[in-house]
Design a protein around this motif. Structure first.
Motif, PDB file in Angstrom:
ATOM      1  N   ARG A 155       8.574  16.337   2.371  1.00 54.95           N
ATOM      2  CA  ARG A 155       9.862  15.703   2.633  1.00 54.95           C
ATOM      3  C   ARG A 155       9.693  14.220   2.433  1.00 54.95           C
ATOM      4  NH1 ARG A 155      15.128  16.581   2.138  1.00 54.95           N
ATOM      5  NH2 ARG A 155      16.363  15.378   3.621  1.00 54.95           N
ATOM      6  N   ALA A 156       9.678  13.804   1.193  1.00 58.47           N
ATOM      7  CA  ALA A 156       9.383  12.424   0.835  1.00 58.47           C
ATOM      8  C   ALA A 156      10.593  11.539   1.088  1.00 58.47           C
ATOM      9  CB  ALA A 156       8.978  12.353  -0.627  1.00 58.47           C
ATOM     10  N   ALA A 159      14.338  11.861  -0.438  1.00 63.67           N
ATOM     11  CA  ALA A 159      14.483  13.216  -0.945  1.00 63.67           C
ATOM     12  C   ALA A 159      15.626  13.952  -0.250  1.00 63.67           C
ATOM     13  CB  ALA A 159      13.178  13.979  -0.770  1.00 63.67           C
ATOM     14  N   PRO A 162      11.011  17.232  -4.675  1.00 62.39           N
ATOM     15  CA  PRO A 162      12.469  17.319  -4.543  1.00 62.39           C
ATOM     16  C   PRO A 162      13.073  17.979  -5.783  1.00 62.39           C
ATOM     17  CG  PRO A 162      11.687  15.133  -3.955  1.00 62.39           C
ATOM     18  CD  PRO A 162      10.524  15.845  -4.553  1.00 62.39           C
ATOM     19  N   ALA A 193      14.525  14.612  -8.163  1.00 64.33           N
ATOM     20  CA  ALA A 193      13.910  13.340  -7.770  1.00 64.33           C
ATOM     21  C   ALA A 193      14.694  12.155  -8.307  1.00 64.33           C
ATOM     22  CB  ALA A 193      12.466  13.292  -8.270  1.00 64.33           C
ATOM     23  N   ASP A 246      10.029   9.180  -4.288  1.00 66.69           N
ATOM     24  CA  ASP A 246      10.134  10.535  -3.767  1.00 66.69           C
ATOM     25  C   ASP A 246       9.264  11.494  -4.577  1.00 66.69           C
ATOM     26  OD1 ASP A 246      11.779  10.689  -6.020  1.00 66.69           O
ATOM     27  OD2 ASP A 246      13.630  10.796  -4.836  1.00 66.69           O
ATOM     28  N   ALA A 270       4.175  10.275  -0.879  1.00 66.70           N
ATOM     29  CA  ALA A 270       5.202  11.132  -1.476  1.00 66.70           C
ATOM     30  C   ALA A 270       4.521  12.288  -2.198  1.00 66.70           C
ATOM     31  CB  ALA A 270       6.058  10.326  -2.459  1.00 66.70           C
TER      32      ALA A 270
END
Length: 324
Positions: A34-35, A38, A59, A62, A126, A146
């Protein structure tokens, strides 16, 4: 013997620097699943296997991508994604020359020798495209920032890297479209070349340290193989590093029916070197030079890590030099 190498990014600052960098933002060193940033596609993620065999969740769409190699930058731009951070190319202060205009304004977050962790954190990625990074501690630090995808495997094949990068960025269709177009361009050029498609082509890089030839297992050799060219001497063999240095006494080893030679940069210590090389008797005696089949090229494009855009641009350079 000194050898130019394209090994993975070097280890950056120690853990203390990394922790200090994390303090710059409250979210930049969160979970790799879960960057920061994101929240696109309702937080959906895509699972993929990177070039090291590591499973990574990225993601689904991204938005903030950091590119830690020349090939990553090339691939991202090819796929229509402008990164928020890049590492300087070999012999460059920023993006490789052939990408400079398209990469204008992207902050530099490292060099070939390694990423600057603090700058990577500040870019709030992300997804991090980590090129051929092999250092376990570097990867550990990056993955705390990330989701991190190593995109270049030991073959350094730009097509495989482009397809993997496309998976990481949700751009599979764009990658397949590009590769289909590339194959079409290769087929067209081979027809234009005619009998010259089977001739011997040599590629060399010149620097203040001397001359180096490009052997098998690097970007430019893969492009030349697509076109059906032969390679002279040791260029048919896989090198130990990215390029293999040769002495002025052995300059004949870069000879071939056609020769493409360049420097990484036209500024700094490489400025004017090709003009000096052209005056050397050993160079002037090469068959390719005598036959006016020697072409000066952009070494940052031909003799570095390369990528999709570089490959298409190289096709254009070859057409200009060899198609009459």
């Amino acid at each position: 013997m000194l050898r130019f190498s394209s090994r993975g990014l070097a280890r950056p600052a120690v853990a203390a620097t990394f922790l200090a960098a994390c303090a710059l933002t409250t979210t930049a060193c969160g979970s790799p699943e879960r960057a920061p940033g994101a929240d696109d596609a309702a937080g959906k993620t895509v699972r993929l296997t990177d070039a090291t065999g590591t499973t990574v969740k990225v993601p689904a769409a991204a938005k903030r991508v950091v590119a830690l190699s020349e090939m990553d930058l090339d691939s991202a731009l090819t796929l229509g994604v402008k990164p928020v951070g890049l590492t300087a190319g070999r012999g460059q202060h920023g993006a490789p020359g052939y990408l400079a205009e398209r990469a204008k304004g992207i902050p530099v977050v490292g060099a070939v020798t390694g990423p600057d962790i603090e700058k990577v954190v500040r870019s709030r990625p992300d997804v991090i495209l980590a090129g051929q990074t092999a250092d376990a501690q570097v990867l550990k630090q990056l993955r705390r920032i990330a989701p991190t995808v190593v995109t270049v495997d030991r073959t350094k094949n730009w097509k495989k890297s482009l397809q993997l990068t496309a998976k990481a960025l949700g751009k599979d269709d764009a990658a397949e479209k590009f590769l289909t177009g590339y194959d079409t361009k290769v087929g067209a050029l081979k027809k234009e070349l005619g009998d010259r498609a089977g001739t011997s082509v040599s590629v060399a890089r010149y620097s203040a340290k001397g001359t180096a030839v490009m052997q098998q297992g690097v970007f430019i050799s893969d492009v030349l193989k697509d076109l059906g060219f032969k390679r002279p001497g040791v260029q048919n063999e896989k090198g130990e590093g990215h390029s293999t240095p040769i002495s002025d006494e052995n300059l004949r080893e870069i000879d071939g029916d056609w020769l493409f030679i360049g420097t990484l940069s036209t500024a700094g210590p490489d400025a004017g070197l090709l003009d000096k090389l052209a005056t050397k008797p050993a160079y002037r005696q090469l068959k390719a030079v005598h036959d006016k089949h020697a072409t000066m090229i952009d070494g940052s494009k031909w003799t570095s890590l390369g990528g999709a855009e570089a490959a298409v641009s190289v096709l254009g350079d070859i057409r200009k030099a060899m198609v009459k």
